[in-house]
Design an enzyme around this catalytic site. Structure first.
Site, PDB file in Angstrom:
ATOM      1  N   SER A 130       0.859  -1.179   0.000  1.00  0.00           N
ATOM      2  CA  SER A 130       0.000   0.000   0.000  1.00  0.00           C
ATOM      3  C   SER A 130       0.899   1.234   0.000  1.00  0.00           C
ATOM      4  O   SER A 130       2.127   1.108  -0.024  1.00  0.00           O
ATOM      5  CB  SER A 130      -0.931  -0.017   1.202  1.00  0.00           C
ATOM      6  OG  SER A 130      -0.164  -0.085   2.365  1.00  0.00           O
ATOM      7  N   GLU A 153       1.050  11.215 -10.741  1.00  0.00           N
ATOM      8  CA  GLU A 153      -0.048  10.629 -11.519  1.00  0.00           C
ATOM      9  C   GLU A 153      -1.291  10.528 -10.653  1.00  0.00           C
ATOM     10  O   GLU A 153      -1.220  10.708  -9.430  1.00  0.00           O
ATOM     11  CB  GLU A 153       0.364   9.255 -12.061  1.00  0.00           C
ATOM     12  CG  GLU A 153       0.870   8.316 -10.998  1.00  0.00           C
ATOM     13  CD  GLU A 153       1.575   7.093 -11.601  1.00  0.00           C
ATOM     14  OE1 GLU A 153       0.933   6.043 -11.606  1.00  0.00           O
ATOM     15  OE2 GLU A 153       2.725   7.204 -12.039  1.00  0.00           O
ATOM     16  N   LYS A 183      -4.446   9.012  -8.546  1.00  0.00           N
ATOM     17  CA  LYS A 183      -4.702   7.824  -7.746  1.00  0.00           C
ATOM     18  C   LYS A 183      -6.122   7.366  -8.071  1.00  0.00           C
ATOM     19  O   LYS A 183      -7.093   8.091  -7.809  1.00  0.00           O
ATOM     20  CB  LYS A 183      -4.568   8.147  -6.259  1.00  0.00           C
ATOM     21  CG  LYS A 183      -4.716   6.941  -5.361  1.00  0.00           C
ATOM     22  CD  LYS A 183      -4.295   7.280  -3.938  1.00  0.00           C
ATOM     23  CE  LYS A 183      -4.208   6.039  -3.075  1.00  0.00           C
ATOM     24  NZ  LYS A 183      -5.448   5.292  -2.979  1.00  0.00           N
ATOM     25  N   ASP A 207      -9.537   5.279  -7.886  1.00  0.00           N
ATOM     26  CA  ASP A 207     -10.294   4.736  -6.760  1.00  0.00           C
ATOM     27  C   ASP A 207     -11.135   3.547  -7.206  1.00  0.00           C
ATOM     28  O   ASP A 207     -12.338   3.651  -7.407  1.00  0.00           O
ATOM     29  CB  ASP A 207     -11.174   5.848  -6.174  1.00  0.00           C
ATOM     30  CG  ASP A 207     -11.781   5.438  -4.851  1.00  0.00           C
ATOM     31  OD1 ASP A 207     -11.335   4.419  -4.277  1.00  0.00           O
ATOM     32  OD2 ASP A 207     -12.702   6.133  -4.378  1.00  0.00           O
ATOM     33  N   ARG A 253      -5.976  -7.916  -5.107  1.00  0.00           N
ATOM     34  CA  ARG A 253      -4.999  -7.590  -4.094  1.00  0.00           C
ATOM     35  C   ARG A 253      -5.066  -8.563  -2.911  1.00  0.00           C
ATOM     36  O   ARG A 253      -4.051  -8.987  -2.383  1.00  0.00           O
ATOM     37  CB  ARG A 253      -5.271  -6.163  -3.626  1.00  0.00           C
ATOM     38  CG  ARG A 253      -4.339  -5.680  -2.592  1.00  0.00           C
ATOM     39  CD  ARG A 253      -4.880  -4.397  -1.984  1.00  0.00           C
ATOM     40  NE  ARG A 253      -4.203  -4.150  -0.746  1.00  0.00           N
ATOM     41  CZ  ARG A 253      -3.038  -3.545  -0.671  1.00  0.00           C
ATOM     42  NH1 ARG A 253      -2.467  -3.105  -1.768  1.00  0.00           N
ATOM     43  NH2 ARG A 253      -2.450  -3.390   0.482  1.00  0.00           N
ATOM     44  N   TYR A 275      -0.497   1.290 -13.796  1.00  0.00           N
ATOM     45  CA  TYR A 275       0.371   2.326 -13.240  1.00  0.00           C
ATOM     46  C   TYR A 275       1.659   1.839 -12.584  1.00  0.00           C
ATOM     47  O   TYR A 275       2.384   2.620 -12.010  1.00  0.00           O
ATOM     48  CB  TYR A 275      -0.397   3.181 -12.239  1.00  0.00           C
ATOM     49  CG  TYR A 275      -1.202   2.389 -11.215  1.00  0.00           C
ATOM     50  CD1 TYR A 275      -0.592   1.518 -10.322  1.00  0.00           C
ATOM     51  CD2 TYR A 275      -2.587   2.524 -11.162  1.00  0.00           C
ATOM     52  CE1 TYR A 275      -1.320   0.803  -9.408  1.00  0.00           C
ATOM     53  CE2 TYR A 275      -3.334   1.807 -10.239  1.00  0.00           C
ATOM     54  CZ  TYR A 275      -2.700   0.950  -9.369  1.00  0.00           C
ATOM     55  OH  TYR A 275      -3.424   0.242  -8.467  1.00  0.00           O
ATOM     56  N   LYS A 293      -3.957  12.533  -0.717  1.00  0.00           N
ATOM     57  CA  LYS A 293      -5.400  12.335  -0.868  1.00  0.00           C
ATOM     58  C   LYS A 293      -6.082  13.678  -1.055  1.00  0.00           C
ATOM     59  O   LYS A 293      -5.813  14.626  -0.306  1.00  0.00           O
ATOM     60  CB  LYS A 293      -5.975  11.640   0.382  1.00  0.00           C
ATOM     61  CG  LYS A 293      -5.392  10.251   0.638  1.00  0.00           C
ATOM     62  CD  LYS A 293      -5.864   9.222  -0.375  1.00  0.00           C
ATOM     63  CE  LYS A 293      -7.209   8.663  -0.057  1.00  0.00           C
ATOM     64  NZ  LYS A 293      -7.254   7.599   0.900  1.00  0.00           N
ATOM     65  N   CYS A 341     -47.648   4.671   7.472  1.00  0.00           N
ATOM     66  CA  CYS A 341     -47.254   5.420   6.279  1.00  0.00           C
ATOM     67  C   CYS A 341     -47.483   6.919   6.488  1.00  0.00           C
ATOM     68  O   CYS A 341     -48.595   7.339   6.818  1.00  0.00           O
ATOM     69  CB  CYS A 341     -48.057   4.937   5.078  1.00  0.00           C
ATOM     70  SG  CYS A 341     -47.728   5.893   3.587  1.00  0.00           S
ATOM     71  N   CYS A 361     -50.376   8.036   3.894  1.00  0.00           N
ATOM     72  CA  CYS A 361     -51.776   7.599   3.922  1.00  0.00           C
ATOM     73  C   CYS A 361     -52.182   6.994   5.258  1.00  0.00           C
ATOM     74  O   CYS A 361     -53.355   6.689   5.461  1.00  0.00           O
ATOM     75  CB  CYS A 361     -52.033   6.598   2.794  1.00  0.00           C
ATOM     76  SG  CYS A 361     -51.304   4.985   3.099  1.00  0.00           S
ATOM     77  N   CYS A 403     -45.274   0.486   2.624  1.00  0.00           N
ATOM     78  CA  CYS A 403     -46.651   0.859   2.948  1.00  0.00           C
ATOM     79  C   CYS A 403     -47.543  -0.264   2.419  1.00  0.00           C
ATOM     80  O   CYS A 403     -47.373  -0.738   1.298  1.00  0.00           O
ATOM     81  CB  CYS A 403     -46.993   2.178   2.272  1.00  0.00           C
ATOM     82  SG  CYS A 403     -48.757   2.516   2.271  1.00  0.00           S
ATOM     83  N   CYS A 421     -52.632   4.610  -1.625  1.00  0.00           N
ATOM     84  CA  CYS A 421     -51.641   5.528  -1.061  1.00  0.00           C
ATOM     85  C   CYS A 421     -51.225   6.559  -2.131  1.00  0.00           C
ATOM     86  O   CYS A 421     -50.669   6.193  -3.165  1.00  0.00           O
ATOM     87  CB  CYS A 421     -50.443   4.723  -0.572  1.00  0.00           C
ATOM     88  SG  CYS A 421     -49.116   5.728   0.072  1.00  0.00           S
TER      89      CYS A 421
HETATM   90  S1  IVH Z   1       1.403   2.568  -7.196  1.00  0.00           S
HETATM   91  C1  IVH Z   1       4.323   0.023  -4.751  1.00  0.00           C
HETATM   92  N1  IVH Z   1      -0.143   4.202  -8.531  1.00  0.00           N
HETATM   93  O1  IVH Z   1      -3.535   2.855  -4.311  1.00  0.00           O
HETATM   94  C2  IVH Z   1       3.354   1.025  -5.273  1.00  0.00           C
HETATM   95  N2  IVH Z   1      -1.145   2.874  -6.839  1.00  0.00           N
HETATM   96  O2  IVH Z   1      -2.706   2.774  -1.335  1.00  0.00           O
HETATM   97  C3  IVH Z   1       2.217   0.401  -5.944  1.00  0.00           C
HETATM   98  N3  IVH Z   1      -3.577   3.186  -6.637  1.00  0.00           N
HETATM   99  O3  IVH Z   1      -3.240  -0.533  -3.720  1.00  0.00           O
HETATM  100  C4  IVH Z   1       1.048   1.270  -6.121  1.00  0.00           C
HETATM  101  N4  IVH Z   1      -3.772   4.657  -8.259  1.00  0.00           N
HETATM  102  O4  IVH Z   1      -4.644   0.126  -5.672  1.00  0.00           O
HETATM  103  C5  IVH Z   1      -0.081   3.283  -7.543  1.00  0.00           C
HETATM  104  N5  IVH Z   1      -1.397   5.666  -9.837  1.00  0.00           N
HETATM  105  C6  IVH Z   1      -1.339   4.750  -8.873  1.00  0.00           C
HETATM  106  C7  IVH Z   1      -2.465   4.341  -8.161  1.00  0.00           C
HETATM  107  C8  IVH Z   1      -2.335   3.394  -7.141  1.00  0.00           C
HETATM  108  C9  IVH Z   1      -4.420   3.957  -7.338  1.00  0.00           C
HETATM  109  C10 IVH Z   1      -3.980   2.325  -5.513  1.00  0.00           C
HETATM  110  C11 IVH Z   1      -3.487   0.927  -5.580  1.00  0.00           C
HETATM  111  C12 IVH Z   1      -2.822   0.668  -4.259  1.00  0.00           C
HETATM  112  C13 IVH Z   1      -3.278   1.806  -3.424  1.00  0.00           C
HETATM  113  C14 IVH Z   1      -2.190   2.206  -2.471  1.00  0.00           C
END
Ligand code: IVH
Length: 694
Positions: free
Chosen positions: A81, A112, A114, A116, A135, A224, A311, A405, A408, A423, A429
């Site tokens: 992570s 780059e 992140k 979601d 994962r 990525y 974030k 309800c 009604c 209801c 109603c």
């Molecule tokens: S790099 C060793 N790049 O964020 C580094 N992760 O909290 C590997 N994620 O589990 C991750 N966008 O699912 C990387 N541009 C990005 C990302 C990214 C989303 C997620 C990924 C990872 C989590 C880390």
């Protein structure tokens, strides 16, 4: 007693075998109906003999998110992570630490987005996709290869040259916002619960055991990170460019930064621009570009020391709960909605937020006047995510879910296992009736040119209490109402009269039978020429139809079992609605085709030129038959991508001819219609241009 115990055991064994055949082998050995009978019998016996219930009885499998059917596999390199930061100060501290640890030499940071969604690890061997692993806990994950193969933006074979014999690639699986909206709209029309946000929808989809369902939900994926691979360039940025050249989807929303200022500028820009991205993002990832420098900086137990996630500001705000409305929808479900003091949240003023259901209210111990936290994610409306109960004013009134309800006064009822209260006064109603009329009048149903406000007006004046009353309206009735002129009144009456000629599938959809959305209505009309014919169908009969399961079938049967509904249908007949199939809805005329006539087909897998349903229709219209399981009577298997290996093996074993989509279209030659599967739409805004379409 012993005999009962034995019988229970026998039932459990049989059910487990059928489940294995269905979920793991994708090769059912029993009809849904017969299977349900076995489960019902077991349930009844267990109810009579609770002492004989065991934890491994199939009746105890209550909607766990168990990923049975998926094999757990170890990651070659752990899926780490990232450390999180929430402020520019923390980003600056990261930058300075890297600078210091690299001994003051020049370095590049790649910034780059992140994404979601759900992280995924892909393995390509000799350029072919061989494995996709979730994962999981970072060390072991689920093998979801079959499902991932349905994602069109993931190449099954790498393009170009220069890829390592074994390539491992990390990325994120996402459901684009547009797809999320499309799926939720369809679910709403079918009375199914909505997905909370694209992430949940993506995760629910990836865990589907049926790759065909996954394929319908058009997931997407961005890549990525390439772990290990010393033979690849020393630059993370260049590695991603290479991956892009091999056909993997890598976003262009990436920038090489050689100063802290450039990084902060990227953060500033994307904090705003991300709202135009086609997929959900929740921050920016900063990575040291050089792989050698990454190694120098090393790792902690959980995350790399060469990367960090920033974030985006949590889209959360605190405000006061003023009151709670309990809204009654078309199905009678009562939904609590919070009225809040207006508060600004990611650029919009929020005054209302969802409270979901009674359990949700109870779990927050909500009181009027409470300070509540509202959050806006990918959801349709903001939701309450917390309460500052320590700030509660003494004597504040507890928010209670009503027992009757609010519209009604009829008692509310909650069925076991359901979250919502309903209801019980279906027919009388007011909000249920107006919502039903609105649904019926909708463009995809009766297509009556009437707005929500006019329906409310007609209802208030007692002119229209239900759908049937629409057909009793006269121009004179309308002229007495505010806002109606001769022209607008005749136009509405004409539009109502014209709706009698709408296709049966549209009117059937308009009736609002639970779970009968547009697609189901279309299927039903293919097999039943009129509402009257449909009203006589049994659950057993309906479950024989393509894509009609027992839940839908039961809902249809329940609808026609109600005396009120039968009276309502009779009324519609009396008012001049035939409720019969139009000539254009007649099932295709059979034009016997020499190669197809009399042949039995089994269709399996995912197709690109036409939908499965269309292939079934083609086969029937050319004189062939469709069947759901492979047997010695099968002549052809029409195999799309991702056909289950068990089915394939069985077909091969029986020596059945397997046709690809292309083979089939060639076989039927000029009888093939033009392709109908939608092409993806092209990107529109500059931000979208950064996200390559595949
Ligand atoms: S790099 C060793 N790049 O964020 C580094 N992760 O909290 C590997 N994620 O589990 C991750 N966008 O699912 C990387 N541009 C990005 C990302 C990214 C989303 C997620 C990924 C990872 C989590 C880390």
């Amino acid at each position: 007693m012993e005999r009962i115990e034995e019988h229970i055991e026998e039932l459990r064994r049989a059910i487990a075998q059928h489940e294995h055949a269905y979920y793991v082998l994708s090769s059912p050995t029993i009809s849904d109906y017969d299977f349900d009978q076995l489960v019902k019998e077991l349930e009844a016996l267990e109810q009579q003999h609770p002492e004989l219930v065991t934890p491994d009885s199939p009746t105890q499998r209550v909607g766990s998110d168990s990923t049975e059917g998926f094999v757990q596999v170890a990651h070659r390199y752990p899926m780490l992570s990232l450390g999180n930061t929430y402020s520019y100060e923390e980003v600056e501290a990261f930058y300075q630490r890297v600078e210091k640890e690299l001994g003051g030499k020049r370095f590049t940071i790649d910034a780059e987005l992140k994404y979601d969604g759900l992280s995924i690890s892909l393995i390509y061997e000799q350029g072919r996709l061989t494995q996709a692993i979730t994962r999981g806990d970072g060390t072991m994950g689920d093998d979801v290869t079959k499902n991932v193969r349905t994602i069109r933006s993931i190449p099954l074979r790498l393009q170009g040259t220069g890829w390592p014999d074994e390539l491992e690639m990390r990325g994120e699986i996402l459901l684009p916002f547009a797809e999320f909206d499309r799926i939720n709209a369809a679910r709403a029309a079918e009375g199914l619960p909505l997905f909370a946000n694209p992430r949940n929808a993506a995760s629910g989809t990836l865990k589907q055991l049926d790759p065909e369902v996954v394929a319908e939900r058009r997931l997407d994926a961005y890549f990525y990170y390439v772990p290990a691979h010393p033979e690849l360039p020393d630059s993370h940025y260049e590695r991603l460019e290479l991956c892009r050249s091999w056909g993997l989807k890598v976003s262009h929303a990436i920038q090489q930064c050689t100063s802290l200022e450039a990084i902060l500028e990227f953060l500033d820009r994307w904090e705003v621009a991300r709202h135009q991205a086609p997929v959900a993002t929740d921050g920016v990832v900063l990575k040291v570009d050089s792989i050698a420098e990454q190694e120098e900086l090393g790792y902690t137990a959980k995350s790399p020391r060469w990367a960090i996630a920033y974030k985006f500001a949590a889209e959360q705000a605190k405000t006061t709960l003023r009151s709670v409305d309990f809204q009654v929808g078309r199905t009678g479900a009562v939904t609590p909605v919070a009225n809040l003091d207006a508060v600004s949240l990611s650029g919009t003023q929020v005054r209302r937020a969802s409270l979901h259901n009674a359990d949700f209210i109870a779990s927050f111990d909500l009181h009027l006047g409470d300070q509540v936290f509202v959050e806006k994610g990918g959801e349709i409306i903001p939701k309450i995510v917390g309460v500052a109960s320590e700030e509660r004013q003494p004597g504040a009134a507890l928010v209670l879910f009503p027992s009757h309800c609010p519209a009604c006064g009829a008692p509310l009822h909650r069925s076991e296992g359901e979250a919502a209260y309903y209801c019980t006064n279906q027919m009388g109603c007011p909000p249920q009736q107006t919502a039903r009329i609105e649904h019926y009048a909708g463009r995809k149903a009766a297509d009556i040119r009437i707005g929500e406000e006019t329906i409310a007006l007609l209802f208030e004046h007692g002119l229209v209490k239900n759908i049937a009353d629409l057909y009793r309206l006269s121009v004179e009735d309308l002229l007495g109402l505010p806002g109606f002129q001769q022209r607008s009144a005749s136009r509405l009456v004409e539009s109502i009269a014209a709706s009698k000629e709408r296709p049966l599938r549209a009117l059937l959809f308009g009736l609002g039978i639970r779970f009968v959305g547009e697609t189901v209505a279309k299927t039903l009309v293919r097999y039943y020429p009129s509402v009257d014919a449909l009203s006589k169908a049994s659950v057993e009969e309906l479950t024989q139809l393509p894509d009609i399961g027992k839940v839908i079938a039961q809902s249809v049967v329940d609808f026609f079992a109600s005396e009120d509904n039968c009276r309502f249908i009779a009324e519609l007949h009396a008012l001049g609605l035939a409720l019969q199939r139009l000539p254009e809805e007649e099932p295709l005329e059979v034009k016997a085709h020499a190669e197809i006539e009399g042949k039995s087909f089994v269709i399996s897998g995912v197709f690109t030129q036409h939908s499965r349903e269309e292939y079934k229709q083609m086969i029937e219209s050319l004189g062939g038959k469709n069947s759901s399981s492979i047997s010695s009577k099968t002549d052809y298997v029409l195999a799309g991508a991702n056909m289950g290996p068990a089915k394939l093996a069985k077909a091969e074993q029986l020596g059945i001819t397997i046709l690809s989509e292309k083979d089939f279209l060639e076989l039927i030659g000029s009888a093939a219609p033009t392709p109908s599967v939608d092409e993806p739409t092209t990107a529109a805004s500059p931000v979208e241009d950064l996200f390559p379409l595949t």
